[in-house]
Design a protein around this motif. Structure first.
Motif, PDB file in Angstrom:
ATOM      1  N   LYS A 368       0.864  -1.183   0.000  1.00  0.00           N
ATOM      2  CA  LYS A 368       0.000   0.000   0.000  1.00  0.00           C
ATOM      3  C   LYS A 368       0.898   1.229   0.000  1.00  0.00           C
ATOM      4  N   HIS A 369       0.666   2.123  -0.977  1.00  0.00           N
ATOM      5  CA  HIS A 369       1.558   3.270  -1.122  1.00  0.00           C
ATOM      6  C   HIS A 369       0.844   4.415  -1.819  1.00  0.00           C
ATOM      7  N   VAL A 370       1.499   5.555  -1.827  1.00  0.00           N
ATOM      8  CA  VAL A 370       1.056   6.705  -2.606  1.00  0.00           C
ATOM      9  C   VAL A 370       2.263   7.188  -3.411  1.00  0.00           C
ATOM     10  N   HIS A 378       5.309   4.584   1.410  1.00  0.00           N
ATOM     11  CA  HIS A 378       4.563   3.587   2.186  1.00  0.00           C
ATOM     12  C   HIS A 378       3.384   4.227   2.917  1.00  0.00           C
ATOM     13  N   GLN A 379       2.272   3.493   2.972  1.00  0.00           N
ATOM     14  CA  GLN A 379       1.121   3.884   3.778  1.00  0.00           C
ATOM     15  C   GLN A 379       0.678   2.679   4.596  1.00  0.00           C
ATOM     16  N   SER A 380       0.282   2.930   5.841  1.00  0.00           N
ATOM     17  CA  SER A 380      -0.128   1.827   6.715  1.00  0.00           C
ATOM     18  C   SER A 380      -1.483   1.279   6.293  1.00  0.00           C
TER      19      SER A 380
END
Length: 481
Positions: A368-370, A378-380
């Motif tokens: 999961k990322h932007v 990285h995004q949680s």
């Protein structure tokens, strides 16, 4: 004196357009022009047409009217040319009139246009060719008889010329007939109906038609609307239609009786609800990787490069669960192959743990990322994504059956225990996971990397090493924890 204009039966569209231009140039009022396509149709007050003047400044009319006229001229209404010229005379000074659907004259012309288009559609659908030439000739020859409602043979002939360009054919109608031979199209008037030979292919076509007939979907009114009875006499399959209609109710009942028994609607809902409560994938262990690669249980699959499955021996007694694949793991397809993996390898070495004997995986299988510029940040994962991916994590736990599981970080703790709070307070302590197995919570290596203070980093690293050492010791014991 009324000006009389007789239009030819072939090339009527072009002839009307040219004559209408001349009449406009002469400023002839619609009441002063009498149109006809029959030379015998004359009146006491008709006069021979004047010599057409040279038309220098052609009247400009909307394209919509040109398109309308190109269809209406083929209608069988005897007044079609008069109606068109009357509308053209008005539109010349009021171009917006062509868009006025409430105007009675325009509305009538639109209705005639629609009827011509419908007739062209029926011709394309219901012309049936029969072979009349030598089947072994270089170009086979076919003929058809059709009775259109309007004069649509000429404007529709190009459709057949393009579709059947590799054969010779003729479509004969009571008025205008189209003849296509040697790749050239021409027209003839008042040809007699061809004397068709027997055609064995008609039996094959009729058999096919009867077999695709679905009695359960029969709507007689709709069928006769799309296939009017006036065309039936020229359709080989039409002879079977009355029999098919008469036998439809009995055939529909027989189909229903022969259909497989379906579970009640309520049963289907219960089955779907039960499936939603499945906590783990239940296929064979060697098919887990392929099934995970095809996962679409949450939106993360759409932006990740691939699903990253766990790796390690099936007999591993120690399982390490991280958060999710990082940027490097997403590309390589292996867990803990990036910077966090290097920190974990160092901790393994200090704790005396052989990485090759440990099963490594993540709570969430997609990255999961932007995207920011050229970087993927990285995004949680959120609660829903964690819960969707527990389906795969529980399958891994069931296959490996580890003695103890180490949950590194809040996401892993959430997936394994249902609680992501107070990781530092809970670390180093054993808890019973949702799967019923002992879970030891510790910090994630990436948390160590993100900590700017060196002293704090060293403290966190010691925590990780100590927790891994304790979990390794427990995995080697033979008694239940």
């Amino acid at each position: 004196m009324t000006q009389r204009i007789v239009l030819p039966r072939l090339g009527t569209g072009t002839a009307w357009r040219d004559s209408a231009r001349v009449c406009l140039a002469m400023n002839l009022h619609p009441n002063d022009v009498r149109w006809s396509d029959t030379a015998e149709d004359s009146s006491l007050f008709d006069a021979a047409p004047d010599a057409p003047p040279a038309v220098h400044d052609q009247a400009k009319v909307p394209k919509a009217f040109v398109s309308l006229a190109q269809s209406v001229v083929w209608h069988t209404d005897a007044d079609r040319f008069d109606r068109l010229y009357a509308a053209l005379y008005r539109i010349r000074s009021t171009p917006t009139l062509i868009r006025d659907r409430a105007d009675p004259a325009i509305a009538q012309l639109r209705k005639m246009e629609k009827a011509v288009h419908r007739c062209q559609h029926k011709m394309k659908a219901f012309v049936r060719f029969r072979e009349i030439g030598d089947p072994t000739a270089p170009r086979r020859s076919f003929a058809a008889w059709f009775e259109p409602t309007h004069n649509t043979m000429e404007p529709t002939a190009d459709f057949f010329a393009k579709r059947f360009a590799d054969m010779d054919w003729r479509i004969v109608t009571p008025s205008v007939s189209a003849i296509f031979e040697g790749g050239k199209l021409c027209f003839a008037l008042d040809l007699p109906r061809p004397d068709f030979p027997e055609d064995a292919n008609e039996k094959l076509w009729t058999t096919y038609f009867c077999n695709i007939f679905n009695p359960a979907r029969l709507k007689v009114n709709a069928m006769t609307s799309e296939m009017p009875k006036k065309y039936w006499k020229n359709l080989p399959e039409a002879a079977s239609i009355p029999h098919l209609i008469a036998g439809a109710p009995a055939r529909a009942r027989a189909m229903a009786d022969a259909a497989p028994t379906l579970p009640p609607v309520r049963t289907a809902r219960v089955q779907r609800a039960a499936a939603d409560f499945d906590t783990a994938w239940k296929g064979p262990g060697d098919a887990l990787g392929a099934a995970l690669s095809a996962c679409t249980r949450c939106p993360l699959h759409a932006t990740a490069t691939q699903a990253v499955a766990g790796c390690g021996p099936d007999t591993a007694r120690l399982m390490i669960v991280g958060e999710q694949p990082g940027d490097q793991e997403d590309l390589t397809g292996r867990p803990f192959s990036g910077p966090a993996g290097k920190v974990l390898d160092g901790a393994f070495a200090q704790a005396g743990v052989d990485r090759e004997g440990v099963y490594l995986t993540n709570a969430v299988k997609h990255f999961k990322h932007v995207v920011r510029g050229k970087r993927r940040i990285h995004q949680s994962p959120d609660r829903t994504e964690i819960e969707h991916c527990r389906f795969w994590l529980d399958a891994e736990i069931r296959r490996i059956q580890p003695k103890i599981i180490v949950a590194m970080g809040a996401t892993a703790a959430m997936a394994l225990t249902g609680d992501r709070r107070d990781i530092l307070k809970r670390r180093g302590h054993l808890e019973t996971g949702l799967c019923g197995r002992p879970v030891l919570i510790t910090v994630h290596p990436s948390h160590i990397l993100r900590t700017p203070d060196k002293a704090k980093q060293n403290e966190l690293r010691k925590m990780l090493v100590g927790d891994l050492s304790g979990a390794h010791a427990i995995s080697l014991t033979e008694t239940a924890v």
